[in-house]
Motif scaffolding. Structure first.
Motif, short mmCIF file in Angstrom:
data_model
loop_
_atom_site.label_atom_id
_atom_site.label_comp_id
_atom_site.label_asym_id
_atom_site.label_seq_id
_atom_site.Cartn_x
_atom_site.Cartn_y
_atom_site.Cartn_z
N HIS A 25 0.84 -1.19 0.00
CA HIS A 25 0.00 0.00 0.00
C HIS A 25 0.88 1.25 0.00
CE1 HIS A 25 -3.16 2.84 1.00
NE2 HIS A 25 -4.04 1.90 0.75
N GLN A 26 0.41 2.30 -0.66
CA GLN A 26 1.19 3.53 -0.76
C GLN A 26 1.49 4.12 0.61
OE1 GLN A 26 2.55 4.82 -3.61
NE2 GLN A 26 3.60 6.20 -2.19
N VAL A 27 0.59 3.94 1.57
CA VAL A 27 0.85 4.42 2.93
C VAL A 27 2.12 3.80 3.49
CG1 VAL A 27 -0.01 4.48 5.31
CG2 VAL A 27 -1.58 4.94 3.42
N LEU A 28 2.29 2.50 3.27
CA LEU A 28 3.49 1.82 3.76
C LEU A 28 4.73 2.30 3.02
CD1 LEU A 28 4.77 -0.27 5.61
CD2 LEU A 28 4.28 -2.02 3.87
N ILE A 29 4.61 2.55 1.72
CA ILE A 29 5.75 3.07 0.95
C ILE A 29 6.22 4.39 1.55
CG2 ILE A 29 6.49 3.93 -1.31
CD1 ILE A 29 6.09 0.91 -1.22
N TYR A 30 5.28 5.25 1.94
CA TYR A 30 5.66 6.51 2.59
C TYR A 30 6.32 6.24 3.94
CZ TYR A 30 2.82 9.11 -0.82
OH TYR A 30 2.31 9.66 -1.97
N LYS A 31 5.75 5.34 4.72
CA LYS A 31 6.28 5.06 6.05
C LYS A 31 7.70 4.51 6.01
CE LYS A 31 1.82 4.20 8.32
NZ LYS A 31 0.95 3.20 8.98
N MET A 32 8.03 3.79 4.95
CA MET A 32 9.36 3.19 4.85
C MET A 32 10.45 4.24 4.69
SD MET A 32 8.46 -0.21 2.59
CE MET A 32 10.16 -0.78 2.52
N LEU A 33 10.09 5.46 4.35
CA LEU A 33 11.08 6.54 4.27
C LEU A 33 11.66 6.87 5.64
CD1 LEU A 33 9.26 8.92 1.77
CD2 LEU A 33 11.47 7.80 1.37
N LEU A 34 10.98 6.50 6.70
CA LEU A 34 11.43 6.81 8.05
C LEU A 34 12.35 5.75 8.63
CD1 LEU A 34 8.12 8.16 9.64
CD2 LEU A 34 9.83 9.36 8.26
N VAL A 35 12.47 4.61 7.97
CA VAL A 35 13.31 3.51 8.49
C VAL A 35 14.76 3.93 8.67
CG1 VAL A 35 14.19 1.20 7.99
CG2 VAL A 35 11.76 1.71 7.63
N PRO A 36 15.37 4.72 7.74
CA PRO A 36 16.75 5.16 7.98
C PRO A 36 16.93 5.99 9.24
CG PRO A 36 16.16 5.47 5.67
CD PRO A 36 14.91 5.13 6.40
N LEU A 37 15.85 6.53 9.77
CA LEU A 37 15.90 7.32 11.00
C LEU A 37 15.72 6.46 12.24
CD1 LEU A 37 13.65 10.28 9.80
CD2 LEU A 37 16.14 10.28 9.98
N GLY A 38 15.57 5.16 12.03
CA GLY A 38 15.33 4.27 13.16
C GLY A 38 13.88 4.21 13.57
N ILE A 39 12.99 4.71 12.72
CA ILE A 39 11.55 4.68 12.98
C ILE A 39 10.96 3.54 12.15
CG2 ILE A 39 9.40 5.99 12.92
CD1 ILE A 39 11.06 8.55 12.91
N PRO A 40 10.56 2.44 12.77
CA PRO A 40 10.04 1.31 12.01
C PRO A 40 8.70 1.64 11.37
CG PRO A 40 9.75 0.94 14.36
CD PRO A 40 10.58 2.18 14.23
N ALA A 41 8.38 0.98 10.27
CA ALA A 41 7.08 1.16 9.62
C ALA A 41 5.99 0.78 10.61
CB ALA A 41 7.00 0.28 8.38
N SER A 42 5.06 1.70 10.81
CA SER A 42 4.07 1.57 11.87
C SER A 42 2.71 1.19 11.32
CB SER A 42 3.95 2.92 12.60
OG SER A 42 3.37 3.88 11.73
N ASP A 43 1.74 1.02 12.22
CA ASP A 43 0.35 0.83 11.81
C ASP A 43 -0.46 2.10 12.05
OD1 ASP A 43 0.29 0.84 14.55
OD2 ASP A 43 -0.83 -1.03 14.77
N THR A 44 0.22 3.23 12.14
CA THR A 44 -0.44 4.52 12.36
C THR A 44 -1.48 4.77 11.28
OG1 THR A 44 1.57 5.43 13.35
CG2 THR A 44 -0.07 7.01 12.58
#
Length: 356
Positions: free
Chosen positions: A138-157
């Motif tokens: 889902h596109q929402v998850l594609i956006y969330k994966m941009l935060l992984v390099p910051l140590g923020i795991p893909a969430s269920d927000t």
């Protein structure tokens, strides 16, 4: 490894250009605020969609801009200068264009994160690769994966849109002027258009047939939505309809549209920005898909999708080059049944709506 290791003071997030994509990117703002609670967060948006975020408490500022018409440097100065003055030490690009990365680079935004598409890698400090199964995500998850390099795991927000009390009261007053009273009437919102093209749109005459079927119940009011480009389409559908049909196409801004959708008992929509707004506001929703993929851009965590998955779908064409089978196979009776099911499922509603 978390990157960067020091919490940034000023963060800028380049948000998507399309209304629906912007809605799907709102969980990033929630997750960034949660992780960097003391940072100043700026959302950078095109001015035509920026009002969507006006009430979002996860951001401190909206930097809105008008899209330049060309590549002359003077046309980009109004975008680049605010970036330089903002002293941003973290920039996140949800857009995949070369120009958006170029703006961040010229604007001296440090620690630039974005997907490595369109020859942008030299302009990014951290170029993220798309997942190999991108078309299934889902596109929402594609956006969330941009935060992984910051140590923020893909969430269920979930999606996050805010409509305040005064806006809801104004929407209710607008509906009352048309004898559509929330709590008394079942208000069905219909969005028959889509910005990308006609291939995403169910047949106008079938929207009209659904409207007539639902109006067999005297407790029903139908509200049609549409942007300025969709006015001719909605006018044609609503032609000769009774007063229980309210045509608001081209008569609302984004904030008013959000509040009106929040007041609807149920929403019927093609794959479009208003569809994602309804999903974010948890308005009961029936979404019609044909040329696009509901796995990628369907209503996130909410709503009912009708998609016939024909052999040629999704094609992502603006107009259908053949017989439009993906949409013609969606029948009026099926759509009416799904609308009624969504109404029955929603506990917020009374039991006055009779099954037709």
């Amino acid at each position: 490894m978390v990157w960067p290791t020091k919490a940034p003071k000023n963060i800028i997030i380049r948000m998507p250009n399309w209304l629906g994509d912007l809605v799907m990117a709102t969980p990033l703002l929630v997750d960034i605020r949660k992780y960097y609670s003391n940072s100043r967060i700026t959302a950078m948006c095109q001015s035509n969609v920026a009002p969507l975020l006006e009430k979002d408490k996860n951001i401190d500022e909206i930097l809105s801009f008008k899209k330049p018409n060309g590549w002359m440097h003077g046309q980009h100065r109004d975008i680049i200068n605010p970036l330089r003055y903002g002293n941003f030490d973290l920039g996140i690009l949800t857009t995949n264009s070369f120009s958006s990365a170029w703006w961040f680079w010229l604007g001296n935004v440090k620690n630039r994160i974005g997907y490595s598409s369109n020859l942008r890698r030299p302009l990014l400090n951290n170029a993220v690769s798309f997942p190999s199964d991108k078309d299934l995500q889902h596109q929402v998850l594609i956006y969330k994966m941009l935060l992984v390099p910051l140590g923020i795991p893909a969430s269920d927000t979930p999606l996050n849109l805010i409509v305040d009390r005064s806006e809801l009261e104004s929407a209710e007053n607008t509906l009352k002027k048309h004898d559509a009273i929330p709590g008394k009437h079942t208000i069905v919102g219909i969005n028959p258009g889509a910005a990308f093209g006609s291939a995403k749109c169910w047949l106008p005459e079938r929207f009209a047939h659904v409207t007539k079927r639902l109006l067999e119940n005297p407790n029903v009011r139908i509200v049609y939505f549409g942007d300025h480009n969709g006015v001719p389409l909605v006018n044609e559908i609503c032609k000769d309809m009774p007063k229980q049909v309210i045509n608001l196409a081209g008569k609302t801004n984004i904030r008013e549209l959000m509040a009106l959708i929040a007041k609807c008992s149920v929403m019927l929509s093609n794959d479009s920005g208003p569809m994602h707004i309804a999903a974010a506001l948890k308005t009961p929703l029936v979404a019609l898909f044909g040329s696009t993929c509901d796995k990628r851009t369907g209503p996130y965590q909410h709503g009912t999708v009708i998609h016939k998955h024909t052999s040629c779908s999704p094609c992502y064409q603006r107009t259908c080059p053949i017989d439009f089978r993906c949409m013609t196979r969606i029948e009026v009776d099926e759509v009416c049944d799904k609308i009624l099911n969504e109404i029955k499922k929603d506990r917020r509603l009374d039991n006055k709506f009779q099954i037709l």
